[in-house]
Scaffold this motif. Structure first.
Motif, PDB file in Angstrom:
ATOM      1  N   SER A  51       0.821  -1.206   0.000  1.00  0.00           N
ATOM      2  CA  SER A  51       0.000   0.000   0.000  1.00  0.00           C
ATOM      3  C   SER A  51       0.858   1.260   0.000  1.00  0.00           C
ATOM      4  N   MET A  52       2.061   1.187   0.595  1.00  0.00           N
ATOM      5  CA  MET A  52       2.963   2.340   0.578  1.00  0.00           C
ATOM      6  C   MET A  52       3.400   2.662  -0.855  1.00  0.00           C
ATOM      7  N   ALA A  53       3.707   1.613  -1.614  1.00  0.00           N
ATOM      8  CA  ALA A  53       4.125   1.824  -3.004  1.00  0.00           C
ATOM      9  C   ALA A  53       2.996   2.453  -3.816  1.00  0.00           C
ATOM     10  N   LEU A  54       1.776   1.973  -3.603  1.00  0.00           N
ATOM     11  CA  LEU A  54       0.630   2.550  -4.304  1.00  0.00           C
ATOM     12  C   LEU A  54       0.372   3.981  -3.847  1.00  0.00           C
ATOM     13  N   LEU A  55       0.704   4.277  -2.587  1.00  0.00           N
ATOM     14  CA  LEU A  55       0.502   5.619  -2.071  1.00  0.00           C
ATOM     15  C   LEU A  55       1.287   6.652  -2.872  1.00  0.00           C
ATOM     16  N   VAL A  56       2.504   6.315  -3.241  1.00  0.00           N
ATOM     17  CA  VAL A  56       3.333   7.231  -4.025  1.00  0.00           C
ATOM     18  C   VAL A  56       2.647   7.577  -5.335  1.00  0.00           C
ATOM     19  N   VAL A  57       2.113   6.557  -5.991  1.00  0.00           N
ATOM     20  CA  VAL A  57       1.431   6.767  -7.270  1.00  0.00           C
ATOM     21  C   VAL A  57       0.194   7.629  -7.077  1.00  0.00           C
ATOM     22  N   VAL A  58      -0.571   7.343  -6.011  1.00  0.00           N
ATOM     23  CA  VAL A  58      -1.808   8.083  -5.772  1.00  0.00           C
ATOM     24  C   VAL A  58      -1.528   9.549  -5.475  1.00  0.00           C
ATOM     25  N   VAL A  59      -0.489   9.836  -4.685  1.00  0.00           N
ATOM     26  CA  VAL A  59      -0.168  11.232  -4.363  1.00  0.00           C
ATOM     27  C   VAL A  59       0.172  12.014  -5.630  1.00  0.00           C
ATOM     28  N   VAL A  60       0.944  11.396  -6.508  1.00  0.00           N
ATOM     29  CA  VAL A  60       1.292  12.056  -7.769  1.00  0.00           C
ATOM     30  C   VAL A  60       0.042  12.319  -8.601  1.00  0.00           C
ATOM     31  N   LEU A  61      -0.831  11.330  -8.694  1.00  0.00           N
ATOM     32  CA  LEU A  61      -2.045  11.473  -9.498  1.00  0.00           C
ATOM     33  C   LEU A  61      -3.021  12.472  -8.880  1.00  0.00           C
ATOM     34  N   VAL A  62      -3.104  12.490  -7.552  1.00  0.00           N
ATOM     35  CA  VAL A  62      -3.971  13.449  -6.867  1.00  0.00           C
ATOM     36  C   VAL A  62      -3.525  14.878  -7.164  1.00  0.00           C
ATOM     37  N   THR A  63      -2.215  15.112  -7.077  1.00  0.00           N
ATOM     38  CA  THR A  63      -1.685  16.443  -7.368  1.00  0.00           C
ATOM     39  C   THR A  63      -1.939  16.826  -8.820  1.00  0.00           C
ATOM     40  N   LEU A  64      -1.730  15.878  -9.713  1.00  0.00           N
ATOM     41  CA  LEU A  64      -1.945  16.136 -11.135  1.00  0.00           C
ATOM     42  C   LEU A  64      -3.407  16.455 -11.418  1.00  0.00           C
ATOM     43  N   ALA A  65      -4.315  15.709 -10.793  1.00  0.00           N
ATOM     44  CA  ALA A  65      -5.747  15.940 -11.020  1.00  0.00           C
ATOM     45  C   ALA A  65      -6.151  17.331 -10.552  1.00  0.00           C
ATOM     46  N   GLY A  66      -5.683  17.725  -9.380  1.00  0.00           N
ATOM     47  CA  GLY A  66      -6.001  19.054  -8.878  1.00  0.00           C
ATOM     48  C   GLY A  66      -5.390  20.147  -9.738  1.00  0.00           C
ATOM     49  N   TYR A  67      -4.180  19.924 -10.199  1.00  0.00           N
ATOM     50  CA  TYR A  67      -3.494  20.915 -11.031  1.00  0.00           C
ATOM     51  C   TYR A  67      -4.227  21.130 -12.358  1.00  0.00           C
ATOM     52  N   VAL A  68      -4.684  20.055 -12.950  1.00  0.00           N
ATOM     53  CA  VAL A  68      -5.397  20.157 -14.232  1.00  0.00           C
ATOM     54  C   VAL A  68      -6.646  21.025 -14.069  1.00  0.00           C
ATOM     55  N   PRO A  81      -2.680  30.717 -12.418  1.00  0.00           N
ATOM     56  CA  PRO A  81      -1.292  30.640 -12.883  1.00  0.00           C
ATOM     57  C   PRO A  81      -0.652  29.314 -12.502  1.00  0.00           C
ATOM     58  N   ARG A  82       0.355  28.899 -13.260  1.00  0.00           N
ATOM     59  CA  ARG A  82       0.956  27.579 -13.053  1.00  0.00           C
ATOM     60  C   ARG A  82       1.442  27.396 -11.615  1.00  0.00           C
ATOM     61  N   GLU A  83       2.152  28.387 -11.085  1.00  0.00           N
ATOM     62  CA  GLU A  83       2.695  28.252  -9.741  1.00  0.00           C
ATOM     63  C   GLU A  83       1.578  28.117  -8.707  1.00  0.00           C
ATOM     64  N   THR A  84       0.565  28.973  -8.814  1.00  0.00           N
ATOM     65  CA  THR A  84      -0.538  28.947  -7.859  1.00  0.00           C
ATOM     66  C   THR A  84      -1.307  27.639  -7.955  1.00  0.00           C
ATOM     67  N   ALA A  85      -1.557  27.162  -9.167  1.00  0.00           N
ATOM     68  CA  ALA A  85      -2.286  25.906  -9.353  1.00  0.00           C
ATOM     69  C   ALA A  85      -1.486  24.724  -8.817  1.00  0.00           C
ATOM     70  N   PHE A  86      -0.183  24.733  -9.041  1.00  0.00           N
ATOM     71  CA  PHE A  86       0.669  23.632  -8.578  1.00  0.00           C
ATOM     72  C   PHE A  86       0.642  23.523  -7.058  1.00  0.00           C
ATOM     73  N   PHE A  87       0.862  24.632  -6.370  1.00  0.00           N
ATOM     74  CA  PHE A  87       0.896  24.591  -4.914  1.00  0.00           C
ATOM     75  C   PHE A  87      -0.494  24.413  -4.317  1.00  0.00           C
ATOM     76  N   GLY A  88      -1.525  24.906  -5.004  1.00  0.00           N
ATOM     77  CA  GLY A  88      -2.879  24.712  -4.523  1.00  0.00           C
ATOM     78  C   GLY A  88      -3.353  23.276  -4.641  1.00  0.00           C
ATOM     79  N   ALA A  89      -2.724  22.514  -5.539  1.00  0.00           N
ATOM     80  CA  ALA A  89      -3.143  21.122  -5.764  1.00  0.00           C
ATOM     81  C   ALA A  89      -2.403  20.121  -4.888  1.00  0.00           C
ATOM     82  N   ILE A  90      -1.313  20.526  -4.263  1.00  0.00           N
ATOM     83  CA  ILE A  90      -0.525  19.600  -3.445  1.00  0.00           C
ATOM     84  C   ILE A  90      -1.356  19.172  -2.237  1.00  0.00           C
TER      85      ILE A  90
END
Length: 378
Positions: free
Chosen positions: A113-130, A139-148
Motif C-alpha cells: 500500500s505504501m508503493a501505491l501511495l506514491v502513485v496516488v499522491v502524484v495522481l492526486v496532485t496532477l488531477a487538482g493541477y489540471v 497561474p501555473r505556480e498557484t495551481a501547482f501549490f494549490g493542488a498539493i
C-alpha cells in the motif's frame, strides 16, 4: 503533521470600530480566554446538533462547521497553540488503544500500500493541477501549490519564494480539509454498508494506567516535536501509547468526558482556519477549489479501492490513509470510526515526509528555476 491545522488562524488585529454586530463587538473587547470560551461554546453547539441528528463523527464535523461559519461571519474565534498541542497529546494517547496485537500481524502488508501511495499522491496532485490551471486558469505556480495534498505550512514557504498567490493557495488547501472532514465519515460509513463503527464502546483505561502512561506519552510527544517528526505532538503520544497498549503493559483510553471535548476542539481548530477570509473571498475561490478537490478525491477513491482489494483491508481504512488531508485529522477519524489508526498514521506520515523531502526538487522540475524576483514577492 505540522500541517495547516497547526497554523489555525487567529484574528489578532485591533478592532477598528467599523463592525457593530453584537458578536463582533463582544469578541473585539474580550480577552483570549473569553474568545476561546466563545469558540468552544460554538463548537459544543455544533457537535451537539450533529450528534442529535445522528451524523457520523458528529462532535468533530459539527464543531468544525459551526465554528467555520461563525469565523467567516466575523466572530474572532481562537484556538491557542498550547491548548491545541495539549489536545493532540491527549488524543494521541487515547488513539494508541486502537493498535491491537492482531494489527501488528499485518504490518508486512504495508509495503504494497505504501508503493501505491506514491502513485496516488502524484495522481492526486496532477488531477487538482489540471482543474486549477486548465479549467480555472490559475497561474501555473498557484495551481501547482494549490493542488498539493496537504503540508500547507511547508507549501506556503515554497510558494512564497515562487511569487505564487498565497491567499488562493491557503483557501484551496483549507477548503480541501474542510470538505474532507465533512464528507469522509459518510463515505466510510457508506462503504461499510451500515453504521458499524460509529457507536464504538471503548473500555476506559484505569486511572493508574493513565497516571503512568500520559507522562510517558507527553515525553514522547515533546521528543517527536523536537526532532521534527510530522505532527509530533499527536504522533509522538500515539506511537508511545500504541506500543504500551499493544504490549498489554497499560490500557490508555481517555474517558468520554475528556474525549468528546477533544474531538470538538479539533473541529474548532479547523474552523478557525477561515479567520483570514471573508465570505466574498471564500466564494471567489469556492468553485475552482471544490472542482480541484472533487478531482483529487475521486483519484483517492480509486487508489483506496485498489489497495483495499489487493491486501484485503476495509475500504474506509484505505480511503483515510490515501485521503489528501492532514495526518492528525485523518488518524483521528480512523480512531473515531473504529478503523486501524496505525495504518492510517503510517501512510499519512510517509506521504507528508515524502513531500517535504521531494517537493523542492519536484517544484524546480515542474516549474523550472525560481524567478529572480520571487524572493521579494509576498
Amino acid at each position: 503533521m505540522i500541517d495547516a491545522i497547526n497554523h489555525a488562524c487567529v484574528r489578532d488585529d485591533g478592532y477598528n470600530g467599523s463592525d457593530f454586530t453584537p458578536a463582533a463587538v463582544f469578541v473585539s473587547v474580550s480577552s483570549v480566554p473569553a474568545r476561546l470560551a466563545l469558540t468552544l461554546l460554538i463548537a459544543t453547539l455544533g457537535g451537539g446538533s450533529f450528534a442529535f441528528l445522528g451524523l457520523p463523527a458528529a462532535w468533530l464535523s459539527g464543531a468544525m462547521v459551526f465554528v467555520a461559519v461563525a469565523t467567516l461571519s466575523g466572530v474572532r474565534t481562537v484556538m491557542p497553540d498550547r491548548v491545541r498541542d495539549g489536545i493532540f497529546v491527549l488524543l494521541g494517547t487515547s488513539m494508541g488503544s486502537g493498535v491491537r496485537p492482531e494489527v501488528l500481524e499485518r504490518v508486512w502488508e504495508w509495503p504494497v500500500s505504501m508503493a501505491l501511495l506514491v502513485v496516488v499522491v502524484v495522481l492526486v496532485t496532477l488531477a487538482g493541477y489540471v482543474v486549477l490551471h486548465g479549467a480555472a486558469k490559475w497561474p501555473r505556480e498557484t495551481a501547482f501549490f494549490g493542488a498539493i495534498p496537504g503540508a500547507l505550512a511547508y507549501v506556503i514557504a515554497l510558494a512564497t519564494d515562487r511569487g505564487a498567490d498565497l491567499p488562493k493557495i491557503a483557501s484551496s488547501q483549507s477548503l480541501r480539509l474542510f470538505i474532507l472532514v465533512a464528507v469522509l465519515p459518510f463515505a466510510v460509513v457508506s462503504s461499510n454498508g451500515t453504521g458499524a463503527g460509529m457507536a464504538v464502546v471503548r473500555e476506559e483505561g484505569a486511572f493508574l494506567d493513565l497516571l503512568l502512561g500520559v507522562p510517558l506519552c507527553l515525553a514522547a510527544s515533546w521528543l517527536a516535536q523536537r526532532v521534527g517528526v510530522p505532527g509530533g505532538w499527536m504522533t509522538g503520544a500515539f506511537f508511545m501509547s500504541a506500543g504500551l497498549n499493544a504490549s498489554g503493559i497499560l490500557t490508555l483510553v481517555l474517558p468520554e468526558y475528556l474525549l468528546l471535548p477533544s474531538f470538538m476542539a479539533v473541529g474548532a481548530m479547523i474552523g478557525c482556519r477561515f479567520s483570514a477570509m471573508t465570505f466574498r473571498e471564500f466564494a471567489s475561490v469556492l468553485g475552482a477549489s471544490a472542482g480541484a478537490f472533487a478531482a483529487a478525491f475521486m483519484t483517492s477513491l480509486a487508489g483506496a479501492g485498489l489497495v483495499s482489494f489487493l491486501i484485503g483491508i476495509p475500504f474506509g481504512q484505505a480511503l483515510l490513509a490515501y485521503a489528501p488531508g492532514g495526518l492528525e485529522v485523518m488518524t483521528l477519524l480512523a480512531f473515531m470510526l473504529d478503523l486501524d489508526p496505525a495504518f492510517v498514521a503510517a501512510h499519512q506520515i510517509v506521504r507528508f515526509t515524502g513531500m517535504v523531502l521531494l517537493l523542492p526538487f519536484l517544484t524546480r522540475w515542474v516549474l523550472g528555476p525560481r524567478p529572480s524576483a520571487g524572493i521579494s514577492a509576498r
